[in-house]
Structures are given as structure tokens and as C-alpha cells.
Scaffold this active site. Structure first.
Site, PDB file in Angstrom:
ATOM      1  N   ASP A  31      -1.809 -12.032   4.505  1.00 36.93           N
ATOM      2  CA  ASP A  31      -0.505 -12.221   3.604  1.00 36.93           C
ATOM      3  C   ASP A  31      -0.697 -13.598   2.798  1.00 36.93           C
ATOM      4  O   ASP A  31      -1.514 -14.547   3.187  1.00 36.93           O
ATOM      5  CB  ASP A  31       0.526 -12.545   4.857  1.00 36.93           C
ATOM      6  N   ASN A  79       4.154  -0.659   1.753  1.00 33.18           N
ATOM      7  CA  ASN A  79       3.583  -1.358   0.401  1.00 33.18           C
ATOM      8  C   ASN A  79       3.763  -0.274  -0.892  1.00 33.18           C
ATOM      9  O   ASN A  79       3.831  -0.696  -1.788  1.00 33.18           O
ATOM     10  CB  ASN A  79       2.103  -1.463   0.506  1.00 33.18           C
TER      11      ASN A  79
HETATM   12  C1  FPP Z   1      -0.139  -9.302   1.525  1.00 32.41           C
HETATM   13  O1  FPP Z   1       0.333 -10.343   0.710  1.00 32.41           O
HETATM   14  C2  FPP Z   1      -1.017  -8.450   1.210  1.00 32.41           C
HETATM   15  C3  FPP Z   1      -1.123  -7.035   0.907  1.00 32.41           C
HETATM   16  C4  FPP Z   1      -0.037  -6.303   0.681  1.00 32.41           C
HETATM   17  C5  FPP Z   1      -2.442  -6.459   0.640  1.00 32.41           C
HETATM   18  C6  FPP Z   1      -3.855  -6.859   1.230  1.00 32.41           C
HETATM   19  C7  FPP Z   1      -4.614  -6.553   0.598  1.00 32.41           C
HETATM   20  C8  FPP Z   1      -5.934  -7.166   0.144  1.00 32.41           C
HETATM   21  C9  FPP Z   1      -6.406  -8.513   0.274  1.00 32.41           C
HETATM   22  C10 FPP Z   1      -6.926  -6.531  -1.139  1.00 32.41           C
HETATM   23  C11 FPP Z   1      -6.853  -4.805  -0.768  1.00 32.41           C
HETATM   24  C12 FPP Z   1      -7.673  -4.733   0.329  1.00 32.41           C
HETATM   25  C13 FPP Z   1      -9.114  -4.274   0.238  1.00 32.41           C
HETATM   26  C14 FPP Z   1      -9.784  -3.793   1.575  1.00 32.41           C
HETATM   27  C15 FPP Z   1      -9.870  -4.087  -0.785  1.00 32.41           C
HETATM   28  P1  FPP Z   1       1.470 -10.290   0.001  1.00 32.41           P
HETATM   29  O2  FPP Z   1       1.270  -9.587  -1.490  1.00 32.41           O
HETATM   30  O3  FPP Z   1       2.847  -9.652   0.403  1.00 32.41           O
HETATM   31  O4  FPP Z   1       1.626 -11.925  -0.402  1.00 32.41           O
HETATM   32  P2  FPP Z   1       3.323 -12.416  -0.728  1.00 32.41           P
HETATM   33  O5  FPP Z   1       3.930 -12.377   0.586  1.00 32.41           O
HETATM   34  O6  FPP Z   1       2.749 -13.895  -0.929  1.00 32.41           O
HETATM   35  O7  FPP Z   1       4.078 -11.901  -1.827  1.00 32.41           O
END
Ligand code: FPP
Length: 255
Positions: A31, A79
Site C-alpha cells: 500500500d 481495484n
Molecule cells: C495499493 O496502493 C496498491 C495496489 C492497489 C496495487 C499494488 C500493485 C503493485 C505494487 C504493482 C503491480 C503488481 C505486480 C505484481 C506487477 P494504492 O494505490 O492504494 O496507494 P494509496 O493508498 O497511496 O493510493
């Protein structure tokens, strides 16, 4: 003590851990990518791109340490609600990551696995995931579980549906269902045959599960910190393992 850091990049560190204190399964909610990007006035996808680099470092380190299962929450069933641009950015990153790093992971004996319903992902993602699983299926090292289109509730619903299907197909009896045990149910979820996560790490300050491994986390130790995932370091990973080893796991019993 078992000295670590076989990997070239981390030779300088003096992190060490007794072999019997190595957690078997670490799960991570990656996250804070969006916030990391927003703080830098970058598009959110750049945060995810930086997050993939962190994932790569942690995969190497976890495999070097001797962790048997590493689960990365990469795309949840919720998501899909994000903008089309962000969703397709994440899907492209997945393909890029596997195109670029599959060979190295394979050479390091890593087994690629997925948790979740990947049939709903775009075809290039399905194709490269299937290729990665096929290529690494006979490896014997760490299992990297990529949780993709994964939701803990969905997983439980699918398990119930599959139990019913097996009953209809004559594979299990009414009696088994009527006396269903926790172990039987565990055979119907995505992590079939794997130990439950010892640790669930969630960086970025949020302290919730967000539909992650609801069945499996019954006795997992939760570790939070305030670092956004792109800035999460190998040292933070070590700290999490150390903190876990200082926890007193009683599984509802007494010492
Ligand atoms: C949460 O951060 C993260 C995700 C929804 C996606 C995680 C994915 C990756 C690190 C990359 C893709 C994966 C692979 C295996 C290539 P957020 O976007 O919710 O962060 P925020 O809460 O700060 O907005």
C-alpha cells in the site's frame, strides 16, 4: 546462527536470523503507491511502477533468507473500481514485470503462483501468468503468490461453490459436507496446501485488511509501518521479521 545475504546487493548488512525463526509465509499488502506518486506530483501509475521495483527487491531478499511463501496483494477484486487508466497501467506493469524478471526468478528456483480469479484479467496477463507458472512449476524454492483479482470473500464463496460442485460430481459425500472440518475447507481455497501467513505486512499507515486472506489470517501477526510501499526497504523487511520473532504467538492458548 545462519548468516544471510547470499545476494550481491546486500552483502554489507549484518542481518542474521536463526534458521528456526525464519517465518514460512509472509504476506504483504503493498500500500501507499498512489500517495508516494501524488507527493511527487507524478501519475499514480508511476507509484505502482516504483512499487514493482520494491516488490522485486523483497522477492530476492525473501528467497535469499529462505522464506518458503511470499504473497503479494497485487490487484484486489475491488481495484476494478479505479480509473481505466490506473487499471490498465497495473495490468501493463504485471506483464512488464514478468517479461523482465521471470528468467531471473526462474534461475533462482522461484515458483510463480497466483491467488484469485485470473480468468477475468486481460489476455496478455493471463498468457504470461500461465507461461510463468508452467516454466517454474518444477522449481523447489520460494513460492511467489501474486494475488490478482483476489478477494478474501470471493475466495470463500468460490470454495463453497466448489464444494457443492464436487458433491454434484459425486467426488464428496453429503456426510463429508455435513461434518465439514476446517482442514477440508482449506483444501478449497486458493492457498490449498500452503501454511497460513505468519506475518501480514501493511505499510503506509493503514491498519485494515482490505479483504485480504480473510480465512488464512486467523492467527497471522499484523505488522504496520508508515512507509509508503515504494520506499519500503530491505531493512524494513528485516525489522518486520525481527518484530515478528519478538511476538508471543499463543494461538488462543496460554504459554
Ligand atoms: C495499493 O496502493 C496498491 C495496489 C492497489 C496495487 C499494488 C500493485 C503493485 C505494487 C504493482 C503491480 C503488481 C505486480 C505484481 C506487477 P494504492 O494505490 O492504494 O496507494 P494509496 O493508498 O497511496 O493510493
Amino acid at each position: 546462527m545462519w548468516k544471510l545475504f547470499k545476494g550481491k546487493e546486500y552483502k554489507e548488512s549484518n542481518f542474521s536470523i536463526e534458521k528456526n525463526k525464519i517465518p514460512k509465509h509472509i504476506a504483504i499488502i503493498m500500500d501507499g503507491n498512489g500517495r508516494w506518486a501524488e507527493e511527487r506530483k507524478l501519475p499514480r501509475t508511476m507509484g505502482h511502477k516504483a512499487g514493482v521495483e520494491t516488490l522485486k527487491k523483497i522477492v530476492r531478499e525473501a528467497s535469499d533468507i529462505g522464506i518458503k511463501y511470499l504473497t503479494a496483494y497485487s490487484f484486489s477484486t475491488e481495484n476494478w473500481k479505479r480509473s481505466e487508466e490506473e487499471v490498465s497501467g497495473l495490468m501493463n506493469l504485471l506483464v512488464e514485470f514478468l517479461r523482465r524478471d521471470l528468467k531471473e526468478m526462474h534461475e533462482n528456483n522461484i515458483i510463480i503462483n497466483t491467488l484469485g480469479d485470473i480468468s477475468k484479467l486481460p489476455k496478455p496477463c493471463i498468457d504470461i501468468l500461465n507461461e510463468s507458472k508452467e516454466m517454474t512449476k518444477n522449481n523447489t524454492g520460494m513460492v511467489l503468490n501474486l494475488a490478482l483479482n483476489y478477494g478474501g470473500r470471493q475466495e470463500i464463496v468460490y470454495a463453497v461453490r466448489n464444494i457443492f460442485k464436487d458433491y454434484e460430481d459425486g467426488k464428496i459425500s453429503k456426510d463429508i459436507i455435513a461434518n465439514l472440518k476446517e482442514e477440508d475447507f482449506s483444501n478449497y481455497i486458493f492457498t490449498k496446501g500452503m501454511p497460513d501467513p505468519d506475518i501480514i505486512i501493511r505499510p503506509s499507515g493503514e491498519q485494515r485488511l482490505s479483504n485480504f486472506m480473510l480465512w488464512q489470517c486467523a492467527y497471522s501477526e499484523f505488522l504496520y509501518n508508515h512507509i509508503n510501499w515504494p520506499e519500503f526497504t530491505i531493512e524494513d523487511f528485516h525489522k518486520a521479521i525481527e518484530e515478528y520473532n519478538n511476538r508471543d504467538r499463543r494461538y488462543g492458548g496460554t504459554k
